[in-house]
Design a protein around this motif. Sequence first.
Motif, PDB file in Angstrom:
ATOM      1  N   LEU A  23      28.997  63.409  19.769  1.00  0.00           N
ATOM      2  CA  LEU A  23      29.860  64.415  20.377  1.00  0.00           C
ATOM      3  C   LEU A  23      31.319  63.974  20.285  1.00  0.00           C
ATOM      4  CD1 LEU A  23      27.809  65.216  23.608  1.00  0.00           C
ATOM      5  CD2 LEU A  23      28.201  66.792  21.711  1.00  0.00           C
ATOM      6  N   GLN A  24      32.200  64.949  20.138  1.00  0.00           N
ATOM      7  CA  GLN A  24      33.627  64.652  20.048  1.00  0.00           C
ATOM      8  C   GLN A  24      34.407  65.568  20.982  1.00  0.00           C
ATOM      9  OE1 GLN A  24      34.843  64.931  15.940  1.00  0.00           O
ATOM     10  NE2 GLN A  24      33.669  63.141  15.320  1.00  0.00           N
ATOM     11  N   GLY A  25      35.473  65.036  21.541  1.00  0.00           N
ATOM     12  CA  GLY A  25      36.393  65.840  22.336  1.00  0.00           C
ATOM     13  C   GLY A  25      35.851  66.305  23.665  1.00  0.00           C
ATOM     14  N   ILE A  26      34.877  65.594  24.226  1.00  0.00           N
ATOM     15  CA  ILE A  26      34.309  66.003  25.515  1.00  0.00           C
ATOM     16  C   ILE A  26      35.246  65.558  26.645  1.00  0.00           C
ATOM     17  CG2 ILE A  26      32.390  65.742  27.125  1.00  0.00           C
ATOM     18  CD1 ILE A  26      31.706  67.402  24.657  1.00  0.00           C
ATOM     19  N   ASP A  27      35.644  66.520  27.463  1.00  0.00           N
ATOM     20  CA  ASP A  27      36.540  66.227  28.585  1.00  0.00           C
ATOM     21  C   ASP A  27      35.773  65.760  29.819  1.00  0.00           C
ATOM     22  OD1 ASP A  27      39.232  67.199  27.494  1.00  0.00           O
ATOM     23  OD2 ASP A  27      37.949  68.939  27.159  1.00  0.00           O
ATOM     24  N   ILE A  28      34.624  66.382  30.067  1.00  0.00           N
ATOM     25  CA  ILE A  28      33.824  66.082  31.259  1.00  0.00           C
ATOM     26  C   ILE A  28      32.361  66.035  30.836  1.00  0.00           C
ATOM     27  CG2 ILE A  28      33.230  66.816  33.606  1.00  0.00           C
ATOM     28  CD1 ILE A  28      35.815  68.675  33.330  1.00  0.00           C
ATOM     29  N   ALA A  29      31.657  64.985  31.243  1.00  0.00           N
ATOM     30  CA  ALA A  29      30.250  64.851  30.855  1.00  0.00           C
ATOM     31  C   ALA A  29      29.394  64.550  32.071  1.00  0.00           C
ATOM     32  CB  ALA A  29      30.085  63.746  29.818  1.00  0.00           C
ATOM     33  N   PHE A  30      28.193  65.130  32.077  1.00  0.00           N
ATOM     34  CA  PHE A  30      27.168  64.830  33.065  1.00  0.00           C
ATOM     35  C   PHE A  30      25.982  64.257  32.300  1.00  0.00           C
ATOM     36  CE2 PHE A  30      29.878  68.021  34.793  1.00  0.00           C
ATOM     37  CZ  PHE A  30      29.969  67.748  36.145  1.00  0.00           C
TER      38      PHE A  30
ATOM     39  N   ASN B 166      21.635  51.133  31.015  1.00  0.00           N
ATOM     40  CA  ASN B 166      22.148  50.412  29.848  1.00  0.00           C
ATOM     41  C   ASN B 166      22.245  51.336  28.635  1.00  0.00           C
ATOM     42  OD1 ASN B 166      22.275  47.548  30.924  1.00  0.00           O
ATOM     43  ND2 ASN B 166      20.151  48.062  31.351  1.00  0.00           N
ATOM     44  N   GLN B 167      21.176  52.097  28.375  1.00  0.00           N
ATOM     45  CA  GLN B 167      21.212  53.037  27.261  1.00  0.00           C
ATOM     46  C   GLN B 167      22.228  54.142  27.533  1.00  0.00           C
ATOM     47  OE1 GLN B 167      18.352  56.164  24.818  1.00  0.00           O
ATOM     48  NE2 GLN B 167      17.379  54.714  26.202  1.00  0.00           N
ATOM     49  N   ALA B 168      22.281  54.611  28.786  1.00  0.00           N
ATOM     50  CA  ALA B 168      23.220  55.682  29.131  1.00  0.00           C
ATOM     51  C   ALA B 168      24.665  55.227  28.951  1.00  0.00           C
ATOM     52  CB  ALA B 168      22.981  56.143  30.562  1.00  0.00           C
ATOM     53  N   SER B 169      24.994  54.043  29.439  1.00  0.00           N
ATOM     54  CA  SER B 169      26.378  53.565  29.308  1.00  0.00           C
ATOM     55  C   SER B 169      26.728  53.312  27.846  1.00  0.00           C
ATOM     56  CB  SER B 169      26.585  52.293  30.139  1.00  0.00           C
ATOM     57  OG  SER B 169      25.716  51.248  29.718  1.00  0.00           O
ATOM     58  N   ASP B 170      25.775  52.806  27.073  1.00  0.00           N
ATOM     59  CA  ASP B 170      26.021  52.564  25.650  1.00  0.00           C
ATOM     60  C   ASP B 170      26.323  53.870  24.919  1.00  0.00           C
ATOM     61  OD1 ASP B 170      25.939  50.588  23.396  1.00  0.00           O
ATOM     62  OD2 ASP B 170      24.346  51.924  22.711  1.00  0.00           O
ATOM     63  N   ALA B 171      25.574  54.932  25.247  1.00  0.00           N
ATOM     64  CA  ALA B 171      25.817  56.235  24.624  1.00  0.00           C
ATOM     65  C   ALA B 171      27.167  56.795  25.049  1.00  0.00           C
ATOM     66  CB  ALA B 171      24.697  57.204  24.986  1.00  0.00           C
ATOM     67  N   VAL B 172      27.486  56.675  26.333  1.00  0.00           N
ATOM     68  CA  VAL B 172      28.779  57.167  26.832  1.00  0.00           C
ATOM     69  C   VAL B 172      29.935  56.450  26.146  1.00  0.00           C
ATOM     70  CG1 VAL B 172      30.284  57.164  28.875  1.00  0.00           C
ATOM     71  CG2 VAL B 172      27.925  58.006  29.051  1.00  0.00           C
ATOM     72  N   LEU B 173      29.799  55.156  25.938  1.00  0.00           N
ATOM     73  CA  LEU B 173      30.857  54.408  25.258  1.00  0.00           C
ATOM     74  C   LEU B 173      31.006  54.844  23.806  1.00  0.00           C
ATOM     75  CD1 LEU B 173      30.219  50.866  26.774  1.00  0.00           C
ATOM     76  CD2 LEU B 173      32.181  52.360  27.212  1.00  0.00           C
ATOM     77  N   ASP B 174      29.948  55.402  23.223  1.00  0.00           N
ATOM     78  CA  ASP B 174      30.034  55.913  21.856  1.00  0.00           C
ATOM     79  C   ASP B 174      30.815  57.222  21.790  1.00  0.00           C
ATOM     80  OD1 ASP B 174      28.876  53.920  20.407  1.00  0.00           O
ATOM     81  OD2 ASP B 174      26.980  54.952  20.035  1.00  0.00           O
ATOM     82  N   PHE B 175      30.519  58.183  22.697  1.00  0.00           N
ATOM     83  CA  PHE B 175      31.179  59.488  22.541  1.00  0.00           C
ATOM     84  C   PHE B 175      32.420  59.653  23.416  1.00  0.00           C
ATOM     85  CE2 PHE B 175      28.151  60.762  25.931  1.00  0.00           C
ATOM     86  CZ  PHE B 175      28.861  61.672  26.690  1.00  0.00           C
ATOM     87  N   GLU B 176      32.676  58.715  24.315  1.00  0.00           N
ATOM     88  CA  GLU B 176      33.957  58.567  25.008  1.00  0.00           C
ATOM     89  C   GLU B 176      34.473  59.849  25.683  1.00  0.00           C
ATOM     90  OE1 GLU B 176      36.140  55.026  22.554  1.00  0.00           O
ATOM     91  OE2 GLU B 176      36.349  57.045  21.711  1.00  0.00           O
TER      92      GLU B 176
END
Length: 249
Positions: free
Chosen positions: A182-189, A201-211
């Motif tokens: 994903l790109q350009g996401i302003d707010i994520a749940f 751990n998997q959730a934070s790793d994914a979040v760090l990928d799409f920022e």
Amino acid sequence: MLRTFFISIVLGFLTITTALAQLNNNPDRIETDEGELVIHPILHGSIIFEWNGQTVYIDPWGQAGLYDDKPAPDIILITHPHGDHLSPETLASLDTESASFYVPQAVADQMPEEFLGQTTVIANGETMEYEGITIRAVPMYNLPEEGARHAKGWGNGYVLTMGGKDVYVSGDTEGIPEMRNLQGIDIAFVCMNLPYTMDINQASDAVLDFEPAIIYPYHHRGQDIQEFKKLVDTGNKDIEVRLKNWYPR
């Protein structure tokens, strides 16, 4: 040794419980190009958005009292048919007379008949518009896919665009490539609860990928979201982690 181990488990549980008790589920307000986006954390995977005179319900679930002081929905998005996402009991308690439902086919197949005339099926990869809100359905599924509780194409995550803000709601998923890309996401749940979705751990790793600019951990029963916040903060301090009370008494 066993007694010490048991005490450490109890203390850990109490620490998490105390931390969660200090959180609130008051609405957050975020400026968009067309007024405020008001975010109401409701329960578990249930969210309400208010924007530009429209009210969006995501996976309404739980007792009617949770929704008593909220505006009636204009849009109801349901991610998949599991009972904590598609709840006929909760839907029956809401004022849905003017609501438009957007759901995957698996949800439409199990919808109460009374709502079918208001329901539009939207599949992974499809985009629809409603009164200035763009609704894009994206995949949500478990890894590995074979034998998964949530199969690819069975349910939807959603990206909503409101006033120039892109809001991602993960549904029940793991850190799949479609999320990481994903790109350009302003707010994520983003969900995190074992064994149904993923751990912190998997959730934070994914979040760090799409920022995303702002991330809300939600659908996280039993997970240490304070530790999730530490993992994201350590990996990227520019991502704002907002912790809310998704399990009010």
